[in-house]
Design an enzyme around this catalytic site. Structure first.
Site, PDB file in Angstrom:
ATOM      1  N   HIS A 142       0.824  -1.216   0.000  1.00 26.19           N
ATOM      2  CA  HIS A 142       0.000   0.000   0.000  1.00 26.19           C
ATOM      3  C   HIS A 142       0.860   1.269   0.000  1.00 26.19           C
ATOM      4  O   HIS A 142       0.428   2.312   0.482  1.00 26.19           O
ATOM      5  CB  HIS A 142      -0.957   0.029   1.200  1.00 26.19           C
ATOM      6  CG  HIS A 142      -1.687  -1.256   1.422  1.00 26.19           C
ATOM      7  ND1 HIS A 142      -2.902  -1.544   0.838  1.00 26.19           N
ATOM      8  CD2 HIS A 142      -1.342  -2.373   2.122  1.00 26.19           C
ATOM      9  CE1 HIS A 142      -3.289  -2.764   1.198  1.00 26.19           C
ATOM     10  NE2 HIS A 142      -2.351  -3.302   1.967  1.00 26.19           N
ATOM     11  N   SER A 179      14.467  21.500 -16.953  1.00 33.54           N
ATOM     12  CA  SER A 179      13.268  22.281 -17.223  1.00 33.54           C
ATOM     13  C   SER A 179      13.693  23.600 -17.847  1.00 33.54           C
ATOM     14  O   SER A 179      14.728  24.157 -17.484  1.00 33.54           O
ATOM     15  CB  SER A 179      12.523  22.528 -15.918  1.00 33.54           C
ATOM     16  OG  SER A 179      11.690  23.662 -16.032  1.00 33.54           O
ATOM     17  N   LYS A 231      15.757  21.836 -11.807  1.00 35.21           N
ATOM     18  CA  LYS A 231      15.118  20.547 -12.079  1.00 35.21           C
ATOM     19  C   LYS A 231      15.991  19.540 -12.810  1.00 35.21           C
ATOM     20  O   LYS A 231      16.740  19.884 -13.708  1.00 35.21           O
ATOM     21  CB  LYS A 231      13.850  20.769 -12.915  1.00 35.21           C
ATOM     22  CG  LYS A 231      12.744  21.467 -12.170  1.00 35.21           C
ATOM     23  CD  LYS A 231      11.988  20.525 -11.244  1.00 35.21           C
ATOM     24  CE  LYS A 231      11.211  19.555 -12.066  1.00 35.21           C
ATOM     25  NZ  LYS A 231       9.798  19.615 -11.880  1.00 35.21           N
ATOM     26  N   GLU A 271       9.601   8.022 -17.230  1.00 40.42           N
ATOM     27  CA  GLU A 271       8.257   8.574 -17.437  1.00 40.42           C
ATOM     28  C   GLU A 271       7.728   8.203 -18.821  1.00 40.42           C
ATOM     29  O   GLU A 271       6.560   7.849 -18.993  1.00 40.42           O
ATOM     30  CB  GLU A 271       8.273  10.096 -17.272  1.00 40.42           C
ATOM     31  CG  GLU A 271       8.434  10.536 -15.825  1.00 40.42           C
ATOM     32  CD  GLU A 271       8.575  12.049 -15.709  1.00 40.42           C
ATOM     33  OE1 GLU A 271       7.774  12.782 -16.298  1.00 40.42           O
ATOM     34  OE2 GLU A 271       9.522  12.496 -15.033  1.00 40.42           O
TER      35      GLU A 271
END
Ligand code: ARG
Length: 462
Positions: A160, A281, A287, A294
């Site tokens: 979980h 970024s 970043k 992804e």
């Protein structure tokens, strides 16, 4: 219409096909990818026709010479593909006839594009499966290499997404080795059903020429022939099965990607991924984004989509061949491309992961990950498991209130929850003790993980 424009089947028609229709129905822009497999199939077909005295030995020689030249033209990029000629099969046949004359026109004897295309797709897919097999193994090797260094690196195992029990990072990685092993098995199994020859089915019912299908199968290294001509030209279940297996590969890699992304986030800080697999970024200078995992997660959606596309393509088709089947190719090709690129980049990326053992360890120490071990300790001293569970739950509550770990409680404090607790409990409450206790096949004890890695190395021939 020039001779070049004329369709192979236009004799029956009173007017040329509309320009828009030609574009709509043509497949050459994508099925030209099958060209070398189409040539391979044609060579075997021609050889069989000669051996069965259906065409002459001279015809065969001419066909072989012409197809060899066409192959060179295709490889060098000199071949002129024509949309007017609809698909890869008619493009090659037309060129062959231009090069060698009548022999080229005889090649299609006893054959239809229906059994021809089914053969091409199977040859293509067999080749793709063999390549993918190697790529899966390369990724498995990269995973095993990384795992080898982390049998004693302890991280929290989650259920979980809450800290559950400590595991070694190697054990966690090896879970993916197992998934990929089953993926490779699925491809190998699918290959058996791919590797059957449709040629000889002709348009749908077979052919009136005295052909030898088994001979063609042998020439093309198929394990046998498709035993029903209608089935041979119409079903694409082998491609659906392949995409299903591919969708599972992507699903497994998508799960791993999700974990890499979480682990790389500063909230976890368990790993870093080499800069060459990340991007920055344009607005936030600080970043570093895990773009590769992804994208893998994102591309998984397109392969699952291709599976649904092919199932849907098939479901309404009456026997035998229908033009619908032309739509099998783009999803299939894109699945092969996506898998190939993803597996390749993943093997490299696994080699570019930096592990941060202290962060993993700290996280494992924070979530009462050894609470189960305390319960098991009490059970071994005679307490029924449910009572032990209750006693430990109270101990955890006590520790939470004091903002400390179970192992930081004094012996007298622990003994409030059970008189069975003695000094030896501190060995049990350590992360190392927790791992070492799970010492059976499939468990996270370093000894077991070492054995799992050894089995994996043997399987991979590393
Ligand atoms: N381009 C077609 C396909 O991909 C080849 C078979 C065409 N057969 C036909 N009878 N029109 O399925």
């Amino acid at each position: 219409m020039t001779m070049q424009d004329k369709q192979a089947w236009s004799g029956r028609f009173n007017e040329p096909v509309a320009e828009l229709v030609k574009r709509y129905t043509a497949s050459v822009e994508f099925d030209r990818r099958l060209a070398l497999f189409d040539i391979q199939g044609s060579l075997a077909h021609a050889q069989m026709l000669t051996s069965c005295n259906i065409i002459s030995a001279q015809d065969l020689k001419d066909i072989q010479r012409g197809l060899a030249q066409i192959e060179n033209e295709i490889i060098s990029g000199d071949f002129e593909w024509s949309l007017d000629l609809e698909d890869v099969h008619l493009n090659i046949e037309k060129r062959l006839t231009a090069l060698v004359g009548d022999a080229g026109k005889r090649l299609h004897t006893g054959r239809s594009r229906n059994d021809q295309v089914a053969t091409d797709v199977r040859l293509y897919l067999r080749h793709a499966i063999d390549e993918l097999h190697g790529l899966i193994r390369a990724l498995q090797s990269a995973i095993v290499d990384l795992a080898t260094h982390h049998m004693h690196t302890i991280m929290p195992g989650f259920t979980h997404l809450q800290v559950a029990q400590p595991v070694s990072f190697a054990h966690h990685l090896m879970a993916y080795f197992e998934m990929l092993k089953r993926d490779a098995e699925r491809f190998a199994d699918c290959r058996k059903r791919v590797n059957r020859l449709p040629l000889g089915a002709a348009a749908l019912a077979g052919t009136s020429y005295p052909i030898k299908r088994e001979y063609v199968a042998e020439l093309l290294n198929f394990d046998g022939v498709c035993e029903n001509s209608l089935d041979a030209v119409s079903d694409r279940d082998f491609a659906i099965e392949f995409i299903a297996a591919g969708a599972l590969v992507m699903t497994h890699l998508s799960r791993l990607s999700e974990e890499l992304i979480l682990w790389m986030s500063p909230r976890f800080g368990f790993i870093d991924i080499a800069d060459r697999f990340c991007t920055g970024s344009s607005i936030m200078p600080q970043k570093k984004n895990p773009d590769v995992p992804e994208l893998v997660r994102g591309k998984t959606g397109r392969v699952s989509g291709h599976l649904v596309a092919l199932l849907t393509l098939m479901k309404g088709q009456p026997l035998a061949y229908n033009k619908d089947n032309q739509e099998d190719k783009e999803p299939l090709f894109d699945t092969v491309d996506t898998l190939t690129q993803t597996l390749r980049i993943y093997a490299d990326m696994m080699g570019g992961i930096t592990v941060k053992p202290e962060a993993m360890r700290n996280a494992a120490l924070q979530g009462y990950a050894t609470a189960t071990d305390l319960a098991d300790y009490l059970v071994k001293k005679g307490l029924p498991f449910r009572d032990a569970h209750e006693a430990v739950a109270l101990a955890v509550r006590f520790a939470v209130e004091r903002n400390c770990d179970l192992s930081e409680l004094k012996l007298e404090e622990l003994q409030q929850f059970s008189a069975l607790i003695e000094q030896d409990i501190y060995g049990v409450l350590t992360l190392e003790g927790s791992l070492a206790a799970r010492n059976h096949t499939g468990g996270t004890a370093p000894q077991q993980v070492e054995a799992a890695i050894a089995r994996a190395r043997k399987y991979l021939g590393m």
